[in-house]
Design a protein around this motif. Structure first.
Motif, PDB file in Angstrom:
ATOM      1  N   THR A  70       0.848  -1.196   0.000  1.00 29.91           N
ATOM      2  CA  THR A  70       0.000   0.000   0.000  1.00 29.91           C
ATOM      3  C   THR A  70       0.879   1.241   0.000  1.00 29.91           C
ATOM      4  OG1 THR A  70      -0.137   0.068   2.414  1.00 29.91           O
ATOM      5  CG2 THR A  70      -1.913  -1.075   1.269  1.00 29.91           C
ATOM      6  N   TYR A  71       0.302   2.327  -0.436  1.00 31.64           N
ATOM      7  CA  TYR A  71       0.980   3.614  -0.351  1.00 31.64           C
ATOM      8  C   TYR A  71      -0.047   4.692  -0.062  1.00 31.64           C
ATOM      9  CZ  TYR A  71      -0.629   4.387  -5.156  1.00 31.64           C
ATOM     10  OH  TYR A  71      -1.400   4.531  -6.272  1.00 31.64           O
ATOM     11  N   ARG A  72       0.450   5.808   0.501  1.00 28.71           N
ATOM     12  CA  ARG A  72      -0.448   6.890   0.897  1.00 28.71           C
ATOM     13  C   ARG A  72       0.340   8.197   0.828  1.00 28.71           C
ATOM     14  NH1 ARG A  72      -2.217   4.240   5.039  1.00 28.71           N
ATOM     15  NH2 ARG A  72      -0.318   4.393   6.210  1.00 28.71           N
ATOM     16  N   VAL A  77       3.490  14.025   3.003  1.00 31.01           N
ATOM     17  CA  VAL A  77       4.262  12.891   3.496  1.00 31.01           C
ATOM     18  C   VAL A  77       3.820  11.630   2.760  1.00 31.01           C
ATOM     19  CG1 VAL A  77       4.813  11.461   5.512  1.00 31.01           C
ATOM     20  CG2 VAL A  77       4.540  13.925   5.784  1.00 31.01           C
ATOM     21  N   TRP A  78       4.780  10.936   2.156  1.00 31.98           N
ATOM     22  CA  TRP A  78       4.505   9.650   1.520  1.00 31.98           C
ATOM     23  C   TRP A  78       4.759   8.533   2.520  1.00 31.98           C
ATOM     24  CZ3 TRP A  78       2.378   8.608  -3.056  1.00 31.98           C
ATOM     25  CH2 TRP A  78       2.399   9.594  -4.051  1.00 31.98           C
ATOM     26  N   THR A  79       3.883   7.534   2.537  1.00 28.87           N
ATOM     27  CA  THR A  79       4.074   6.327   3.345  1.00 28.87           C
ATOM     28  C   THR A  79       3.917   5.126   2.427  1.00 28.87           C
ATOM     29  OG1 THR A  79       3.140   7.443   5.274  1.00 28.87           O
ATOM     30  CG2 THR A  79       3.298   5.048   5.372  1.00 28.87           C
ATOM     31  N   PHE A  80       4.912   4.251   2.429  1.00 31.59           N
ATOM     32  CA  PHE A  80       4.897   3.043   1.609  1.00 31.59           C
ATOM     33  C   PHE A  80       4.993   1.820   2.514  1.00 31.59           C
ATOM     34  CE2 PHE A  80       6.962   6.386  -0.814  1.00 31.59           C
ATOM     35  CZ  PHE A  80       6.292   6.347  -2.026  1.00 31.59           C
ATOM     36  N   LEU A  81       4.151   0.817   2.280  1.00 31.02           N
ATOM     37  CA  LEU A  81       4.251  -0.467   2.965  1.00 31.02           C
ATOM     38  C   LEU A  81       4.672  -1.483   1.915  1.00 31.02           C
ATOM     39  CD1 LEU A  81       1.017  -0.251   5.124  1.00 31.02           C
ATOM     40  CD2 LEU A  81       3.361   0.172   5.847  1.00 31.02           C
ATOM     41  N   ILE A  82       5.832  -2.107   2.121  1.00 29.56           N
ATOM     42  CA  ILE A  82       6.423  -3.010   1.138  1.00 29.56           C
ATOM     43  C   ILE A  82       6.627  -4.380   1.787  1.00 29.56           C
ATOM     44  CG2 ILE A  82       8.359  -3.328  -0.443  1.00 29.56           C
ATOM     45  CD1 ILE A  82       8.794  -0.270  -0.181  1.00 29.56           C
ATOM     46  N   ARG A  83       6.309  -5.428   1.039  1.00 25.05           N
ATOM     47  CA  ARG A  83       6.455  -6.806   1.533  1.00 25.05           C
ATOM     48  C   ARG A  83       7.566  -7.522   0.778  1.00 25.05           C
ATOM     49  NH1 ARG A  83       2.865  -7.585   5.288  1.00 25.05           N
ATOM     50  NH2 ARG A  83       0.829  -6.622   5.181  1.00 25.05           N
ATOM     51  N   ASN A  84       8.148  -8.537   1.435  1.00 25.57           N
ATOM     52  CA  ASN A  84       9.213  -9.371   0.849  1.00 25.57           C
ATOM     53  C   ASN A  84      10.319  -8.506   0.246  1.00 25.57           C
ATOM     54  OD1 ASN A  84       7.678 -11.695   1.496  1.00 25.57           O
ATOM     55  ND2 ASN A  84       6.473 -11.361  -0.352  1.00 25.57           N
ATOM     56  N   ALA A  98      13.635  -8.705   4.534  1.00 26.09           N
ATOM     57  CA  ALA A  98      12.613  -8.444   5.548  1.00 26.09           C
ATOM     58  C   ALA A  98      11.258  -8.832   4.980  1.00 26.09           C
ATOM     59  CB  ALA A  98      12.623  -6.979   5.948  1.00 26.09           C
ATOM     60  N   ASP A  99      10.373  -9.314   5.856  1.00 26.26           N
ATOM     61  CA  ASP A  99       9.021  -9.676   5.426  1.00 26.26           C
ATOM     62  C   ASP A  99       8.208  -8.447   5.039  1.00 26.26           C
ATOM     63  OD1 ASP A  99       9.520 -12.360   5.888  1.00 26.26           O
ATOM     64  OD2 ASP A  99       8.767 -12.273   7.944  1.00 26.26           O
ATOM     65  N   LYS A 100       8.328  -7.386   5.845  1.00 29.36           N
ATOM     66  CA  LYS A 100       7.613  -6.151   5.525  1.00 29.36           C
ATOM     67  C   LYS A 100       8.393  -4.954   6.046  1.00 29.36           C
ATOM     68  CE  LYS A 100       4.508  -6.575   9.458  1.00 29.36           C
ATOM     69  NZ  LYS A 100       3.133  -6.603   9.914  1.00 29.36           N
ATOM     70  N   VAL A 101       8.245  -3.840   5.337  1.00 31.68           N
ATOM     71  CA  VAL A 101       8.956  -2.615   5.678  1.00 31.68           C
ATOM     72  C   VAL A 101       8.009  -1.443   5.477  1.00 31.68           C
ATOM     73  CG1 VAL A 101      10.846  -1.082   4.999  1.00 31.68           C
ATOM     74  CG2 VAL A 101      11.210  -3.536   5.012  1.00 31.68           C
ATOM     75  N   LYS A 102       8.073  -0.487   6.384  1.00 30.82           N
ATOM     76  CA  LYS A 102       7.310   0.754   6.245  1.00 30.82           C
ATOM     77  C   LYS A 102       8.313   1.877   5.994  1.00 30.82           C
ATOM     78  CE  LYS A 102       4.131   3.794   8.749  1.00 30.82           C
ATOM     79  NZ  LYS A 102       3.391   3.948  10.024  1.00 30.82           N
TER      80      LYS A 102
END
Length: 114
Positions: A70-72, A77-84, A98-102
């Motif tokens: 997801t991203y917002r 301010v940008w926020t990104f949620l990234i998996r794998n 990492a499994d997930k990173v913000k």
């Protein structure tokens, strides 16, 4: 605050160093050794120094690859949620997974809100 002064984001207060500083200041306030206004000045200086030091001193670069979950974008301010996620240092000698990173991305400093 003086006109033309700049405020800095308080993002780094949530890291281990910022939390330790906040805890120490809370204890000093609780023991009535400092005023809450002084504690706020210390935290404001912490925000400024961390942002400036990271900007001036950190020269390392890395690349990362992963799946954007997801991203917002809100209030500049940008926020990104990234998996794998796989991080690779600039020289390519080391990778970290990492499994997930913000990731929170914003300007190093923001102008004073009126």
């Amino acid at each position: 605050m003086a006109s033309g002064a700049t405020n800095f984001y308080d993002l780094y207060r949530h890291g281990s160093l910022g939390v330790s500083l906040t805890d120490a200041l809370d204890e000093l306030i609780g023991d009535e050794r400092i005023d809450p206004q002084l504690a706020m000045k210390v935290l404001t200086q912490f925000d400024r120094i961390i942002a400036e030091t990271l900007q001036e001193k950190v020269k390392a670069r890395l690349t990362f690859k992963g799946s954007l979950d997801t991203y917002r974008f809100c209030d500049e301010v940008w926020t990104f949620l990234i998996r794998n996620v796989t991080f690779k240092l600039d020289n390519g000698s080391q990778t970290v997974q990492a499994d997930k990173v913000k990731i929170v991305s914003c300007s190093a400093k923001r102008t004073e809100e009126k």
